[in-house]
Design an enzyme around this catalytic site. Structure first.
Site, PDB file in Angstrom:
ATOM      1  N   GLU A   1      -4.292  -5.036  -1.142  1.00  0.00           N
ATOM      2  CA  GLU A   1      -5.501  -5.738  -1.562  1.00  0.00           C
ATOM      3  C   GLU A   1      -6.476  -4.790  -2.286  1.00  0.00           C
ATOM      4  OE1 GLU A   1      -6.174  -8.929  -1.084  1.00  0.00           O
ATOM      5  OE2 GLU A   1      -8.287  -8.975  -1.686  1.00  0.00           O
ATOM      6  N   ASP A   2      -6.631  -3.598  -1.778  1.00  0.00           N
ATOM      7  CA  ASP A   2      -7.723  -2.737  -2.253  1.00  0.00           C
ATOM      8  C   ASP A   2      -7.311  -1.533  -3.092  1.00  0.00           C
ATOM      9  OD1 ASP A   2      -9.346  -4.452  -0.891  1.00  0.00           O
ATOM     10  OD2 ASP A   2      -9.603  -3.172   0.867  1.00  0.00           O
TER      11      ASP A   2
END
Ligand code: MN
Length: 732
Positions: free
Chosen positions: A90-91
């Site tokens: 996600e990051d």
């Protein structure tokens, strides 16, 4: 060059050692340790340079989540690895493929699930929708949910630096989604902490006040606890059992709830703590006896409130909770709740199902983990017992009997379990439903209308302009929407066909100078042996009636032999015991034009025991033991009419018989000759299939009653080559 300071690196290393200490002992194989190290190093590297709002390195968060996963939930290596990596996709710039290459497919799948939940929570859809998606993910691997809970718990613990509106949003989500979920899974301590943290952000003044008051009253509480427990300890000691007694105060959130619901102040709440007696080293088979022994000691000392006894040992809660609860009158006339548990029960209570496997042998294999994951998933989707608290805050029951399928565009549709392709098609639109011929599932398998869908299927409906709705489709649909839609369609199709049939008859008769009026219709009904004109015209439109006989029938007066239909006697009020008791008294006689119909599901004929259902369209007559009739009695409020055949007049009824045997020259002509010439019975359709010398056939013929039919079948059975003959109930 590393963006972490030396100090930070040293701190991470210390955290890493803490994490290892929390991992289940039995699983610390060299391979597992190497994998955890690899995940740890990779996560440190991937999140390098990222910082949380508080200023600390981002990697602290995944490490803490991994610690909760291992230490507070009790999960193993794979979960710890996933927790460490949970925010990487996600990051950071790393992808699922990278994860799969570095670790394995399972790890990548779990990370994928976690990433999906995260993005689901970001969308603006209702929370209920997100919840469903979470449940969907669960069906693949329950670890996704557990790691998500650990993630949420750590986020809630560290929200102080966040702006208030974010704190409130995340708290609301936690209150309605994650805390009930933790409760459902039996993760009590996590559930309690989440609720307390919600209160902390949603109502900081109250939270502070209660925390402070608990602190201030601690000494007094300890004093009271001593007065209460010392006599009890002396008694338990005499049994020689290893035990521990605590007087843990109730959670801040539950105290606040009590203050609100009972409208009292903090000082007025007596049962601010529960006394918990934990018994150690008890063999599983002795747990129940010993727990009740302790109960008996407690109630020897203090008067119990019989209404407040809860035996969760004999019948554990759905989420696995086991304990004995009672409330007794302690010193100073105050009610005190006492909970009796063994060490095993206590661990389950605090850590949920994760603690179960620990007590079922020590082989820490994935298979075992999978089994309790399965159990946990069942628990989640099948809340049979006592989910009241949970259901109140979250209507899980809405989803339990449902499956979730996707349209080709990826839209999620919720339909009842057991739904077919046809249900799904009607779910999209009834105009799609009636043109459906099948579907393509998950982009490869082509299936028929009655194919039962499974959760997660992606369904592409295949339609055809030539398709027409069929009556038997009613057997393939489950949803009310599809059933109603289909019935409407069938009704209007039938109406159209009836009109067409009537037009056919009118036109054909007009050529012969005959007008289709009521008397003529009656002659036609007689000639074609149909019971009502709708049915006649409908069949004409379908081409099932021989039109060459139309004029002949219209001109023919009623013959004697098949002149009249059987009359049906309808008993009013009192049911009659047998044929002897059957007379005209109290009966309603239906004449030829009466609106009754023989149910096509069982096709009763005189001699069969029957039952009638009255509806706006007339009386439907079923066999007494017809499955459909039994279903209708139980599930509809159609008026049931006791009904018998009269013996007055004769009508012929259409029945279907099935023949099987060995084919030989002339067999079929022998059969048909016997039926139509020797027995003088009218046949409507004959259908034979022959293969490998065997044959199977159906004959639709007219008969008067069961005696007549049985004689007829007996005669046919005597024909050489026939092996069996039987009546078939369902005809079309
Ligand atoms: Mn996270």
């Amino acid at each position: 060059m590393s963006k972490y300071t030396e100090e930070e690196k040293a701190y991470f290393e210390k955290e890493y050692q803490d994490l290892l200490r929390l991992c289940p002992k039995g699983r610390k194989t060299e391979d597992n340790l190497a994998m955890i190290r690899k995940a740890f190093d990779f996560a440190c590297h991937a999140h390098e340079g990222q910082r949380r709002r508080s200023g600390e390195a981002y990697i602290i968060h995944p490490i803490e989540v991994a610690k909760i996963t291992a230490g507070e939930i009790g999960l193993g290596t794979k979960s710890v690895i996933c927790a460490l990596l949970h925010d990487v996709v996600e990051d950071t710039d790393y992808t699922l493929e990278d994860i799969e290459m570095m670790f394995d497919k399972k790890v990548a799948q779990i990370i994928d699930g976690l990433t999906k939940i995260k993005s689901a929570l970001k969308t603006k859809t209702e929370q209920a929708e997100n919840f469903r998606k979470m449940i969907l993910t669960l069906s693949e691997d329950a670890r996704v949910i557990l790691i998500k809970l650990a993630d949420r718990l750590h986020n809630m613990r560290t929200m102080d630096a966040m702006p208030q509106h974010k704190q409130l949003k995340i708290s609301a989500e936690t209150r309605f989604l994650f805390a009930p979920l933790a409760h459902r899974l039996g993760l009590y301590s996590i559930k309690t902490e989440l609720e307390d943290l919600c209160l902390k952000y949603e109502n900081p003044v109250i939270y502070k006040e209660i925390t402070q008051k608990l602190k201030d009253s601690e000494e007094k509480r300890q004093h009271y606890l001593n007065r209460f427990t010392i006599p009890l300890m002396i008694k338990i000691e005499s049994l020689g059992i290893d035990y521990h007694i605590t007087g843990r105060p109730k959670s801040i959130a539950s105290i606040w709830n009590k203050m609100k619901t009972k409208n009292v102040v903090f000082e007025d709440i007596y049962d601010i703590f529960a006394v918990r007696v934990i018994l150690y080293n008890i063999p599983v088979e002795d747990e129940k006896t010993i727990s009740w022994k302790i109960y008996s000691l407690v109630t020897d000392l203090y008067q119990p409130n019989p209404d407040r006894l809860r035996d969760w040992i004999s019948t554990p809660k759905e989420n696995g909770y086991e304990a004995l609860h009672t409330t007794v009158m302690g010193p100073e006339g105050r009610w005190v709740e006492v909970q009796v548990r063994t060490g095993r029960m206590d661990e389950i209570a605090e850590r949920g199902y994760a603690a179960h496997w620990k007590y079922k042998g020590h082989s820490p294999e994935e298979g075992q983990l999978d089994r309790w994951m399965e159990k946990l998933r069942e628990t989640l989707v099948n809340p049979h017992q006592d989910p009241v608290e949970f259901l109140d805050s979250f209507k899980l029951n809405l989803y339990t009997n449902e499956i979730y399928v996707f349209t080709p565009k990826g839209d999620l549709k919720r339909i009842p379990q057991g739904s077919t392709v046809l249900d799904f098609a009607f779910e999209i639109h009834s105009q799609v439903g009636i043109k459906t011929v099948g579907a393509k599932i998950n982009n490869h398998k082509t299936v028929s209308l009655d194919y039962k869908l499974a959760s997660g299927d992606q369904v592409q409906i295949i339609t055809s302009e030539k398709q027409e709705p069929q009556a038997e489709w009613l057997d393939y649909v489950h949803t009310a929407k599809a059933k109603n839609g289909l019935r409407e369609m069938l009704k209007s199709e039938r109406k159209k066909k009836i009109k067409i049939g009537q037009k056919i008859a009118e036109d054909a008769l007009a050529e012969a100078g005959i007008k289709l009026e009521e008397g003529i219709v009656r002659r036609l009904l007689n000639g074609y042996r149909q019971s009502n004109k709708q049915e006649l015209f409908y069949k004409m439109a379908l081409g099932q009636m021989d039109l060459s006989k139309l004029v002949q029938f219209a001109q023919k007066k009623r013959e004697n032999r098949f002149l009249r239909y059987w009359k049906l006697g309808v008993l009013k009020d009192k049911p009659q015991e047998d044929d002897q008791a059957f007379d005209d008294k109290g009966m309603l006689i239906l004449d030829d034009d009466s609106n009754y119909s023989i149910a096509p599901c069982c096709n009763p004929i005189p001699g069969d025991q029957i039952i009638g259902f009255k509806s706006s369209s007339g009386i439907a007559i079923h066999k007494y033991n017809c499955e459909r009739a039994i279903y209708m009695q139980a599930n509809t409020n159609a008026e049931i009419i006791k009904i018998k055949w009269t013996k007055k007049r004769e009508q012929s009824f259409l029945v279907r018989v099935k023949l099987m045997g060995f084919d030989r020259m002339g067999l079929i002509s022998d059969i048909t000759k016997l039926i139509s010439e020797d027995l003088n019975v009218d046949m409507r359709t004959v259908h034979f299939d022959s293969f490998n010398k065997k044959f199977e056939g159906f004959i639709d013929l007219y008969t008067h009653n069961t005696n007549h039919l049985n004689n007829l079948m007996g005669d046919i059975n005597k024909i050489k080559g026939i092996k069996s003959i039987e009546r078939v109930e369902k005809m079309d």
